[in-house]
Design a protein around this motif. Structure first.
Motif, short mmCIF file in Angstrom:
data_model
loop_
_atom_site.label_atom_id
_atom_site.label_comp_id
_atom_site.label_asym_id
_atom_site.label_seq_id
_atom_site.Cartn_x
_atom_site.Cartn_y
_atom_site.Cartn_z
N UNK A 1 0.82 -1.21 0.00
CA UNK A 1 0.00 0.00 0.00
C UNK A 1 0.85 1.26 0.00
N UNK A 2 1.84 1.32 0.86
CA UNK A 2 2.63 2.54 1.02
C UNK A 2 3.81 2.50 0.08
N UNK B 1 -8.45 -1.12 -2.92
CA UNK B 1 -9.61 -1.96 -3.20
C UNK B 1 -10.62 -1.10 -3.94
N UNK B 2 -11.75 -1.67 -4.32
CA UNK B 2 -12.76 -0.90 -5.05
C UNK B 2 -13.21 0.30 -4.23
N UNK B 3 -13.03 1.49 -4.81
CA UNK B 3 -13.47 2.71 -4.15
C UNK B 3 -12.45 3.32 -3.21
N UNK B 4 -11.27 2.72 -3.06
CA UNK B 4 -10.26 3.25 -2.14
C UNK B 4 -8.94 3.38 -2.88
N UNK C 1 -8.39 8.80 -1.31
CA UNK C 1 -9.75 8.98 -1.84
C UNK C 1 -10.56 7.75 -1.48
N UNK C 2 -11.66 7.98 -0.72
CA UNK C 2 -12.48 6.87 -0.23
C UNK C 2 -13.93 7.08 -0.67
N UNK D 1 -5.98 -5.24 4.82
CA UNK D 1 -5.10 -6.40 4.74
C UNK D 1 -5.83 -7.56 4.09
N UNK D 2 -5.14 -8.42 3.36
CA UNK D 2 -5.79 -9.58 2.78
C UNK D 2 -6.40 -10.45 3.86
N UNK D 3 -7.63 -10.82 3.66
CA UNK D 3 -8.32 -11.59 4.69
C UNK D 3 -7.90 -13.05 4.69
N UNK D 4 -7.59 -13.60 3.53
CA UNK D 4 -7.24 -15.01 3.45
C UNK D 4 -5.72 -15.14 3.42
#
Length: 400
Positions: free
Chosen positions: A144-145, A154-157, A176-177, A235-238
């Protein structure tokens, strides 16, 4: 081995090693390029990428070794026939085993190496490679950084970092969120840093503003001195590393965990992989037999319809293609499992029969003549095109 046998073995091994090195480099490069996104997308270090690239080698080597043996044996025998060395060996009273023995020893040695790599090295390399990929995807600071990139988390972020300073702080932060359809948020901050609060990773933004906009209303602006943006939400959930049958060791394939999701999903895939491991290590020896059956006897150049090396590689490709198809189909069709062993056994039997009968294994005459005809037609077309281009260039020069 006798002196002449060591001489033949050494020549074949040199060609094999050169063919293996170049072919392995080409195949390895193509495999590595498919994983370059580990650096470009996930922002991992070059060392991590090099480690992953090195772990690919045990998977590639067993596929390349048989063809390197076929090329080494066929090319060595072809050159020895051209230099009349095979004729001299036969005229000296030496038996055919003088030529055949070192070639089969080379194929057997490479087969044993292939078995060790495929069963003792490759599974652990695959498991480590999957761990590296999982770590790369789970590394928030690298995923991310990243400096100077506008990233979709992710979608929208979306998030952008202007620069990363030497002291660990971040400059020029923009977030942007728009995940909530009822409100759109835009965060601007002059600087910030990543911190760990309890079990959560947060982005502490300092000296910034938040733009909030709801449908049908004006934009509201709120200035803040410090704002904590939760990174752990993205964070990835899986985080479970999925291991497939090709990633497992022989002991695990012999006795898989009944609770393994992949095993419960398709147990036949584990059985097929086990039989593939026990069969495919023989292909270097099989390809050595093919090369000996094709090019192991001294013969006049007038007898050869097509170069022996080309014949050997063509037959090797057909046999390997059949083996791949049977092994893949056996993952879902249990009755095809015996054919995993059948392909190399039948090929070996045919080659041994030709060798014992002192006959040369060749491609069908119709195939050879058709291939030669196609090659001649292409050469004629190229020559005619070259003459036409040359004629047009002379015409253009005359007009000038």
């Amino acid at each position: 081995m006798k002196i002449i046998e060591r001489y033949i073995f050494r020549r074949a091994f040199v060609v094999f090693a050169a063919a293996l090195g170049w072919t392995l480099a080409i195949v390895w490069t193509t495999q590595v390029l498919e994983r370059i996104d580990l650096v470009t997308t996930n922002g991992q270090s070059v060392l991590s990428f090099l480690e992953l690239a090195t772990l690919i080698l045990p998977s590639v080597a067993p596929m390349v070794m048989p063809f390197a043996v076929a090329l080494g044996v066929s090319q060595t025998l072809s050159v020895m026939n051209t230099d009349s060395e095979l004729v001299v060996i036969n005229a000296s009273g030496s038996s055919r085993t003088t030529v055949i023995k070192p070639m089969l020893l080379l194929g057997l040695a490479v087969s044993l190496v292939s078995f060790v790599v495929d069963n003792a090295v490759d599974p652990y390399a695959r498991q480590r490679a999957r761990e590296l990929v999982a770590e790369a995807r789970a590394d928030l600071l690298s995923t991310i950084i990243q400096e100077g990139t506008f990233r979709k988390v992710e979608d929208g972020l979306y998030l952008q970092i202007g620069e990363r300073l030497a002291n660990g702080t971040l400059g020029g932060i923009f977030v942007a969120d728009s995940r909530d359809p009822e409100v759109e948020l835009a965060y601007y901050a002059k600087n910030g840093r990543v911190a760990r609060l309890g079990n959560q990773d947060v982005l502490l933004m300092q000296d910034g503003v938040v733009h909030r906009k709801r449908p049908g209303s004006d934009v509201s602006v709120v200035r803040f001195e410090t704002y904590a943006f939760d990174l752990s939400l993205f964070a990835p959930q899986d985080q479970v590393i999925v291991m497939y049958p090709k990633d497992q060791t022989i002991p695990y394939l012999l006795n898989p965990d009944p609770n393994d999701y992949q095993f419960k999903r398709n147990p036949q895939q584990f059985r097929a992989e086990l039989h593939r491991r026990f069969a495919e290590w023989t292909y270097p020896l099989i390809f050595a037999l093919i090369a000996v059956a094709v090019a192991g006897d001294a013969r006049s150049h007038r007898e050869a319809r097509i170069h022996p090396t080309l014949t050997v590689l063509t037959l090797a490709l057909l046999v390997r293609w059949a083996g791949f198809i049977v092994a893949n189909e056996a993952h879902t069709t249990a009755w095809l499992v015996p054919f995993i062993y059948g392909v190399p056994i039948i090929t070996a039997a045919i080659c041994i029969r030709f060798i014992l009968a002192n006959r040369t294994l060749e491609l069908p005459q119709a195939f050879t003549e058709r291939s030669a005809g196609l090659l001649r037609s292409w050469i004629d077309r190229i020559d005619s095109l070259r003459k036409r281009l040359r004629r047009n260039s002379h015409t253009a020069e005359g007009g000038v």
